[in-house]
Design a protein around this motif. Structure first.
Motif, PDB file in Angstrom:
ATOM      1  N   SER B   7      32.494  32.558  -0.609  1.00  0.00           N
ATOM      2  CA  SER B   7      31.170  32.069  -1.001  1.00  0.00           C
ATOM      3  C   SER B   7      31.193  30.544  -1.102  1.00  0.00           C
ATOM      4  CB  SER B   7      30.722  32.694  -2.320  1.00  0.00           C
ATOM      5  OG  SER B   7      31.584  32.302  -3.359  1.00  0.00           O
ATOM      6  N   GLU B  10      30.880  29.275   2.303  1.00  0.00           N
ATOM      7  CA  GLU B  10      29.517  29.516   2.775  1.00  0.00           C
ATOM      8  C   GLU B  10      28.572  28.473   2.213  1.00  0.00           C
ATOM      9  OE1 GLU B  10      28.177  33.717   2.608  1.00  0.00           O
ATOM     10  OE2 GLU B  10      26.223  32.703   2.458  1.00  0.00           O
ATOM     11  N   SER B  11      28.726  28.184   0.879  1.00  0.00           N
ATOM     12  CA  SER B  11      27.844  27.181   0.271  1.00  0.00           C
ATOM     13  C   SER B  11      28.029  25.839   0.952  1.00  0.00           C
ATOM     14  CB  SER B  11      28.133  27.018  -1.219  1.00  0.00           C
ATOM     15  OG  SER B  11      28.498  28.217  -1.799  1.00  0.00           O
ATOM     16  N   TYR B  13      28.954  25.293   3.945  1.00  0.00           N
ATOM     17  CA  TYR B  13      28.322  25.372   5.264  1.00  0.00           C
ATOM     18  C   TYR B  13      26.815  25.194   5.143  1.00  0.00           C
ATOM     19  CZ  TYR B  13      26.711  27.330   9.647  1.00  0.00           C
ATOM     20  OH  TYR B  13      26.070  27.506  10.840  1.00  0.00           O
ATOM     21  N   VAL B  14      26.237  25.863   4.139  1.00  0.00           N
ATOM     22  CA  VAL B  14      24.778  25.793   3.964  1.00  0.00           C
ATOM     23  C   VAL B  14      24.333  24.362   3.703  1.00  0.00           C
ATOM     24  CG1 VAL B  14      22.956  26.382   2.311  1.00  0.00           C
ATOM     25  CG2 VAL B  14      24.448  28.169   3.204  1.00  0.00           C
ATOM     26  N   LYS B  17      24.726  22.158   6.707  1.00  0.00           N
ATOM     27  CA  LYS B  17      23.692  22.493   7.704  1.00  0.00           C
ATOM     28  C   LYS B  17      22.371  21.857   7.299  1.00  0.00           C
ATOM     29  CE  LYS B  17      22.026  26.386  10.359  1.00  0.00           C
ATOM     30  NZ  LYS B  17      21.058  27.302   9.783  1.00  0.00           N
ATOM     31  N   ALA B  18      22.071  21.943   5.982  1.00  0.00           N
ATOM     32  CA  ALA B  18      20.812  21.359   5.502  1.00  0.00           C
ATOM     33  C   ALA B  18      20.780  19.862   5.771  1.00  0.00           C
ATOM     34  CB  ALA B  18      20.643  21.644   4.000  1.00  0.00           C
ATOM     35  N   HIS B  29      15.257  22.829   3.963  1.00  0.00           N
ATOM     36  CA  HIS B  29      16.434  23.057   3.127  1.00  0.00           C
ATOM     37  C   HIS B  29      16.850  21.799   2.394  1.00  0.00           C
ATOM     38  CE1 HIS B  29      16.941  26.388   6.149  1.00  0.00           C
ATOM     39  NE2 HIS B  29      16.977  27.022   4.997  1.00  0.00           N
TER      40      HIS B  29
END
Lengths: 270, 505
Positions: B7, B10-11, B13-14, B17-18, B29
């Motif tokens: 996780s 993943e965070s 990455y998020v 990406k934003a 985002h």
């Protein structure tokens, strides 16, 4: 090798500032042209007047790569310049002209100067003639011709520099070059060979192909310069080229490679 | 264990990406991210989210673009450590350090943000102080370690961020005190090698400015002949004529509408500086600090018209180390007086400081005072020898101020000088000065002259004619003339300090 001496002195004091006391470093090697380097740094606080400098660089001499195994053998960013300067001095300083000249030159230390095309690290000034021209105008400044030898730091892109690693994280390696310039290598610029590991609670980058090639806190790292921010003297570096990495390991490794090269050449000739 | 790692990545990455999507025009985002930066203090979840976001941003500095992510950056740089919980403080500090270390363009902004945290918001608990300020200092040191030239960038920022002098009310007290306290802490730290001299100059300048806000005239009206030769406010001295007169200390706090605050601030600042000097002495740094202190004294206080209290900083520093700093201070003042290059007012001011210092500095050895006196006497005697003029106060101001200095010091040290015959012989030239055509006894401040004559008569130094009794005159036409517009004839800078707390130190 006085370059090594300068490098060594600068690296002794990581919080190097312009307030360090005057140091005289001398080299007794006959090969070298210069006998003294004055690392002086009294900032020009009392000299409230701006002093103009006009540099007519008469010759530039690049440092040759020495064969010594010491630090600094691949410091490509350093160069030695001989320059004839015209230093304009306020009349109130006429009692001790040499001190005023040193003050003015010292105020340029550790700053990028366009005229010199580099960051001034050390200088050696000699006043050739006692004659000085007085400027006409409101303040009768007088201009003194000074012959100087300047040690300049000018890392061009694609050149190699060396420095000590001060911080490692999975995303970046922070290095201090010559004790004053901060360099950063981000993870995008670290080649695939290196993998981030945590050893004994500390982070380090270890090579996948050569287990002994490790980059950790305190390692002297050789990196390639991508860009140099002249305002803050910040280097953006890269570990992509094959000849970058831990200096100790690279030199040991290259020594081991050399005999085989010679063998190959002998076989070719015969 | 694996789950949290996943996780986490993943965070990361998020977020990355934003950040990247802004360049393509997709700001949804990104705007969400910015919205996460203002949680309520009590909302634990939102605070934890902010903490995570800051941690991720520290790792993703390379993905932050100075143009496209302007909003995000301005939010980060305007965040204040005082408004957040300790865990968020840590994450924020790490982010600031990463930003500063990774790219030179953020360095000034990061340093600015850190220094702005030296100024506390109103009504802050001591606990919060303990949480925020050490973190700021640690961050500054970490940045200096990673970027060796950062301290020199710090110098102008520290000077600019100094709280303005005219903030009204009690707030100004705490704000200025906290700021100066932190400045002095920096001076004592490794960074102090670069920023130290600037800090001491700034502090001295601020004290002088506060000093000037306090009016002198109201105090002088109360002053009559009493207290001039009193050693302490409450004690009476050995042989003066006025004994035991209480100085109206209360009057000091009532002359301007917020005079109370100004004097209290100056008082506390001085106490803070005294503590700092004491710690310098304990760590053996007092010598180097003294050099800078004297330079700032010479720049700011020496030529200030009737500085009242800021000079006591020098006095305290000298009292901490009489053999070294004490002696240096007097010698430097004497050098200024003797150098013909310096402007007239500076020389007169220097000798007034010297006289008051030698008289009030009980920690100075009498032999040293005598040697200083001898040099003054020699200088004045030499002047007399080469001067063939009559009594002209305006033309020989420097000379008369030197004479007054000699007389003033002798008023305090007559006995100790007379006790040692070796010193007495050093003062034979004094007679030649006093009986010269220039007639210093008529020109110098009458109260000083009459006190001197009384004491010298009692001590048997010399006997002078009746013409020099002045009937308790505070000043005369002639002394006013030599004192000039600045009234340096009535300037005795080291008279007992009227600030309550500083006086106690």
């Amino acid at each position: 090798n006085w370059v090594w001496l300068v490098y060594w002195v600068l690296n002794l004091n990581p919080l190097l500032s312009r307030e360090t006391k005057t140091l005289v470093v001398s080299s007794r090697r006959r090969r070298h042209l210069f006998q003294f380097i004055v690392l002086s740094s009294a900032p020009a606080q009392n000299c409230k007047s701006p002093v103009l400098l006009r540099c007519t660089a008469s010759s530039l001499s690049e440092l040759k790569k020495t064969k010594s195994r010491g630090i600094g053998s691949s410091m490509e960013g350093l160069k030695l310049s001989e320059a004839e300067l015209m230093v304009y001095i306020h009349p109130s300083k006429s009692r001790n002209v040499f001190q005023a000249i040193c003050r003015e030159l010292s105020s340029l230390l550790f700053q990028y100067t366009e005229t010199f095309d580099g960051v001034l690290l050390a200088y050696d000034a000699t006043v050739k003639s006692k004659q000085a021209k007085i400027l006409s105008g409101l303040h009768p400044y007088f201009g003194v011709r000074v012959n100087t030898r300047l040690l300049l730091f000018d890392p061009k892109p694609k050149s190699l520099v060396e420095g000590e690693i001060v911080k490692i994280s999975p995303e970046s390696i922070h290095v201090v070059v010559l004790g004053f310039s901060a360099a950063v290598v981000t993870d995008l610029d670290i080649r695939e060979e290196f993998k981030f590991r945590v050893k004994d609670g500390e982070g380090c980058f270890v090579s996948r192909s050569h287990k002994r090639h490790a980059l950790k806190l305190g390692t002297i790292l050789r990196l390639q310069v991508q860009s140099f921010d002249e305002e803050v003297l910040h280097i953006a570096g890269s570990l992509l080229p094959e000849n970058t990495g831990c200096v100790k390991w690279l030199e040991k490794h290259s020594e081991e490679v050399l005999p085989t090269d010679r063998d190959r050449k002998r076989r070719k000739l015969s | 264990m694996d789950n949290t790692e996943d996780s986490d990545t993943e965070s990361v990455y998020v977020v990355r990406k934003a950040l990247a999507s802004v360049q393509n025009g997709d700001t949804d985002h990104y705007t969400q991210l910015i919205g996460m930066m203002y949680p309520k203090y009590s909302d634990i979840d939102a605070v934890a989210q902010l903490e995570t976001l800051l941690k991720i941003l520290s790792c993703s500095v390379a993905f932050i673009d100075v143009v496209h992510h302007r909003d995000l950056l301005s939010n980060i740089f305007t965040m204040s450590l005082w408004n957040h919980r300790p865990n968020v403080m840590d994450a924020l500090v790490d982010l600031i350090i990463s930003l500063a270390a990774t790219s030179g363009k953020y360095l000034d902004l990061c340093l600015n943000m850190l220094i702005s945290n030296f100024i506390p918001p109103p009504s802050v608990t001591p606990r919060k102080n303990q949480e925020v300020l050490p973190r700021v200092h640690a961050a500054l040191h970490k940045i200096s370690y990673l970027i060796p030239l950062a301290p020199s960038k710090l110098v102008p920022i520290l000077a600019q961020r100094m709280p303005k002098i005219h903030i009204k009310g009690q707030d100004s007290l705490i704000v200025t005190l906290t700021y100066v306290d932190n400045l002095l802490k920096l001076e004592n730290s490794p960074i102090g090698k670069v920023v130290g001299s600037m800090i001491l100059m700034v502090v001295m300048e601020r004290m002088r400015d506060l000093d000037l806000e306090i009016e002198w005239d109201d105090i002088l009206q109360e002053d009559s002949n009493r207290g001039m030769f009193d050693m302490e406010l409450e004690d009476a001295v050995e042989s003066t004529m006025n004994e035991g007169d209480e100085f109206p200390v209360g009057a000091l706090y009532q002359y301007t509408s917020d005079g109370n605050v100004v004097s209290e601030l100056l008082d506390r600042l001085m106490v803070l500086s005294f503590k700092h000097l004491k710690s310098c002495k304990n760590s053996g740094r007092l010598d180097e600090v003294f050099e800078i202190l004297f330079e700032s004294f010479e720049n700011y206080v020496l030529n200030t018209y009737k500085s009242k209290f800021s000079q006591f900083l020098m006095f305290y520093a000298c009292s901490l180390d009489p053999e070294n700093c004490g002696v240096k201070f007097a010698s430097k003042l004497l050098e200024i007086y003797l150098s013909s290059n310096k402007p007239r007012l500076t020389r007169m001011s220097a000798v007034a400081y010297l006289a008051s210092y030698l008289s009030r500095g009980k920690f100075l050895p009498p032999s040293f005072v005598a040697s200083m006196l001898k040099r003054l006497v020699d200088e004045c005697a030499e002047y007399c020898r080469t001067c063939n003029d009559d009594m002209k106060p305006k033309a020989h101001q420097v000379f008369y101020s030197g004479c007054q200095a000699i007389l003033y010091v002798l008023c305090f040290h007559m006995r100790s000088i007379l006790d040692i015959p070796r010193f007495q012989s050093q003062l034979t030239s004094l007679e030649s000065i006093l009986s010269h055509k220039l007639n210093p006894l008529m020109v110098c401040l009458p109260s000083v002259v009459s006190e001197f004559l009384k004491q010298s008569k009692a001590g048997g130094l010399f006997v002078v004619s009746e013409a020099f009794i002045f009937d308790d005159l505070q000043e005369s036409e002639l002394s006013r003339a030599f004192g000039g517009f600045e009234r340096l004839d009535t300037f005795f800078p080291f008279d007992p300090c009227l600030l309550k707390m500083s006086n106690r130190e």
